[in-house]
Motif scaffolding. Structure first.
Motif, mmCIF file in Angstrom:
data_model
loop_
_atom_site.group_PDB
_atom_site.id
_atom_site.type_symbol
_atom_site.label_atom_id
_atom_site.label_comp_id
_atom_site.label_asym_id
_atom_site.label_seq_id
_atom_site.Cartn_x
_atom_site.Cartn_y
_atom_site.Cartn_z
ATOM 1 N N PHE A 185 0.819 -1.208 0.000
ATOM 2 C CA PHE A 185 0.000 0.000 0.000
ATOM 3 C C PHE A 185 0.863 1.273 0.000
ATOM 4 O O PHE A 185 0.411 2.326 -0.434
ATOM 5 N N PHE A 186 2.094 1.177 0.481
ATOM 6 C CA PHE A 186 3.028 2.294 0.366
ATOM 7 C C PHE A 186 3.312 2.589 -1.107
ATOM 8 O O PHE A 186 3.267 3.742 -1.550
ATOM 9 N N GLY A 206 0.305 4.117 -2.639
ATOM 10 C CA GLY A 206 0.208 5.533 -2.295
ATOM 11 C C GLY A 206 1.076 6.393 -3.201
ATOM 12 O O GLY A 206 0.661 7.474 -3.640
ATOM 13 N N LEU A 262 -0.579 6.546 -6.618
ATOM 14 C CA LEU A 262 -1.728 7.459 -6.587
ATOM 15 C C LEU A 262 -1.251 8.906 -6.617
ATOM 16 O O LEU A 262 -1.801 9.742 -7.359
ATOM 17 N N LYS A 263 -0.215 9.217 -5.835
ATOM 18 C CA LYS A 263 0.310 10.587 -5.809
ATOM 19 C C LYS A 263 0.829 10.982 -7.190
ATOM 20 O O LYS A 263 0.562 12.097 -7.667
ATOM 21 N N ASP A 308 -7.654 1.084 -5.984
ATOM 22 C CA ASP A 308 -6.910 0.949 -4.726
ATOM 23 C C ASP A 308 -7.271 2.061 -3.743
ATOM 24 O O ASP A 308 -7.392 1.827 -2.534
ATOM 25 N N LEU A 309 -7.434 3.290 -4.257
ATOM 26 C CA LEU A 309 -7.794 4.414 -3.395
ATOM 27 C C LEU A 309 -9.117 4.150 -2.680
ATOM 28 O O LEU A 309 -9.215 4.308 -1.451
ATOM 29 N N ILE A 346 -8.828 1.431 -0.099
ATOM 30 C CA ILE A 346 -8.206 1.964 1.118
ATOM 31 C C ILE A 346 -9.236 2.688 1.972
ATOM 32 O O ILE A 346 -9.280 2.526 3.198
ATOM 33 N N VAL A 352 -0.041 3.833 2.974
ATOM 34 C CA VAL A 352 -0.640 4.749 2.009
ATOM 35 C C VAL A 352 -0.323 6.196 2.363
ATOM 36 O O VAL A 352 0.058 6.997 1.501
ATOM 37 N N ALA A 353 -0.484 6.541 3.631
ATOM 38 C CA ALA A 353 -0.258 7.919 4.065
ATOM 39 C C ALA A 353 1.169 8.362 3.783
ATOM 40 O O ALA A 353 1.410 9.473 3.282
ATOM 41 N N GLY A 387 3.219 7.087 1.519
ATOM 42 C CA GLY A 387 3.405 7.150 0.074
ATOM 43 C C GLY A 387 2.871 8.439 -0.518
ATOM 44 O O GLY A 387 3.483 9.041 -1.406
ATOM 45 N N LEU A 388 1.730 8.894 -0.017
ATOM 46 C CA LEU A 388 1.126 10.126 -0.526
ATOM 47 C C LEU A 388 1.936 11.366 -0.176
ATOM 48 O O LEU A 388 1.789 12.413 -0.813
#
Length: 465
Positions: free
Chosen positions: A88-89, A92, A95-96, A180-181, A184, A247-248, A250-251
């Protein structure tokens, strides 16, 4: 004088050259990871259905970790909450990048994959709900068939040997990122219980420190890796699923390039971490989550029990109908036109391919039925069966157009002047036509010289120039 008619926006139009190269690199890495994922899933099923299945359960349920920190977890638990945080990293970061430099940066271009992904999650959830309302089954698993496993989908493409044009591949990749977003968000909102606000507050503070260090340009893995472990541990103990920490973080990474940079920090770190995610984290999760009984009775029960039938129909029917319907409606009401090289059946085939919902579907299945081990295994079997049917169904659809895809891909990759840039991106460049004329003249001269050496009459009319 009437105003000129504006050119209609193309659905699944040709990518820009930089975006095409990024998509090709990303999907190449995902394909390798998908093959490893497929191998791990098959290994888990074989291990769990042989005379040594007891050893599978022993290893899977073995506990390790500091109990004083609330981390005395089974191997399966470590794989789901720990290793998947790495996955999930990377999600993220993807996604970013899509938000700042990819398809999602332009609201008009983003509308298509976002609406398609939303419909591709809503319709499977609706299918599952309807099946279980009619069959009087539990509604807890409504989110299980909503996820798409891009790595597994690309592994299927690699196995069946279908060369999708870059526009379809980019659509599938962007669709999976948006998917994925929302997955999550589903995990964070619907599978968070008994919040520990002290641990959650500590995780937020640690994330703020992580962000501040990034903003200040501080470098060094020996700083970020321990901090990431602290963030993960606090997030796990907060009651929020620990993968949200990945995720957090990675974003928070910067995914735009400065003038003196070949790669942004986010792209560089993704390049380093992706092999760990695709080659170790996700396959190990599959190894310890996909080991379910596949006896004849178990497979038969998949199609007779409401909860498992809802999962299968959600993945196979809901995904295909939802994504295709969302794409068609978006094109219809925005008056966009489908790329003339493609047809709507191509979109439907890709939508069916998105019905392969493996990694995140297994994770949500474990979360949705955490208190019932028997039902959890049944749902896992349904995810495997639904993904298998979706893979075969989409594979047949894609094979029907394989010659067309091969021709389109060959046109995309043709580079007659051998300058490293596909010719289709140079057609409007005068220098390209000059270079091609020189190439043709050299070939014609070589043709005439060979003819003279062979004693044949020279025919200047044969010149390709």
């Amino acid at each position: 004088m009437a105003a000129p008619t504006p050119t209609a926006r193309k659905v699944l139009a040709r990518l820009s050259l930089p975006e095409r190269r990024f998509v090709a690199d990303a999907l190449r890495a995902e394909t390798v990871g998908g093959v490893l994922l497929l191998v791990a899933a098959i290994a888990a099923i074989i291990w769990a259905n042989t005379p040594i299945s007891g050893s599978y359960e022993t290893v899977r349920d073995f506990h390790i970790g500091p109990a004083s920190l609330g981390l005395d977890l089974s191997i399966q638990h470590w794989a789901a909450d720990g290793l998947l945080a790495v996955f999930f990293f990377v999600a993220g970061i993807e996604l970013k990048r899509e938000l700042v430099a990819g398809e999602l940066r332009d609201p008009k271009a983003a509308a298509l994959p976002v609406i398609a992904a939303i419909c591709g999650m809503a319709v499977p959830a609706l299918v599952y709900t309807l099946v279980n309302v009619v069959g009087d089954g539990p509604l807890d698993g409504w989110a299980v068939p909503t996820a798409t496993d891009i790595a597994f989908a690309l592994a299927v493409l690699a196995v069946i040997g279908t060369s999708l044009p870059s526009a379809l591949r980019a659509f599938l990749l962007t669709l999976a990122v948006v998917d994925d977003l929302f997955a999550i968000l589903i995990i964070a909102v619907f599978f968070t219980n008994d919040l520990n606000f002290a641990a959650l507050g500590g995780a937020v503070v640690a994330l703020a420190v992580f962000w501040l260090l990034l903003r200040k340009g501080v470098r060094g893995w020996y700083i970020y890796v321990p901090l990431a472990l602290v963030i993960w541990g606090l997030m796990y103990n907060s009651g929020v699923h620990a993968t949200i920490a990945g995720v957090a973080m990675g974003l928070m990474l910067r995914c735009t390039r400065h003038a003196d940079e070949e790669h942004s920090p986010g792209e560089h770190i993704e390049h380093l971490i992706r092999p760990l995610s695709a080659g170790l984290a996700v396959p190990l999760f599959a190894l310890f989550s996909a080991g379910v009984s596949v006896s004849g009775n178990a497979l038969g029960d998949v199609f007779t029990q409401p909860v498992t039938l809802g999962v299968v129909l959600g993945l196979v029917v809901g995904k295909a109908v939802g994504i295709f319907g969302g794409t068609w409606l978006t094109a219809r009401f925005t008056r966009a036109e489908l790329n003339e090289d493609l047809a709507w059946p191509d979109v439907f085939a890709v939508a069916a391919l998105a019905g392969i919902g493996f990694t995140v579907s297994l994770l949500i299945g474990e979360l949705a039925f955490a208190g019932d081990a028997g039902l959890t295994d049944e749902v896992k079997a349904a995810v495997l069966m639904g993904s298998l049917i979706a893979a075969v169904f989409s594979g047949v659809l894609l094979k029907l157009r394989v010659r067309k895809y091969a021709a389109l891909l060959a046109d995309e990759e043709r580079d007659d002047d051998q300058d490293g840039i596909p010719d289709m991106y140079e057609l409007d460049d005068p220098d390209y036509h000059r270079r091609m004329a020189e190439i043709y003249e050299k070939k014609a001269a070589e043709h005439r010289r060979q003819a003279e050496l062979a004693g044949a009459p020279r025919d200047d009319a044969d010149s390709p120039a």
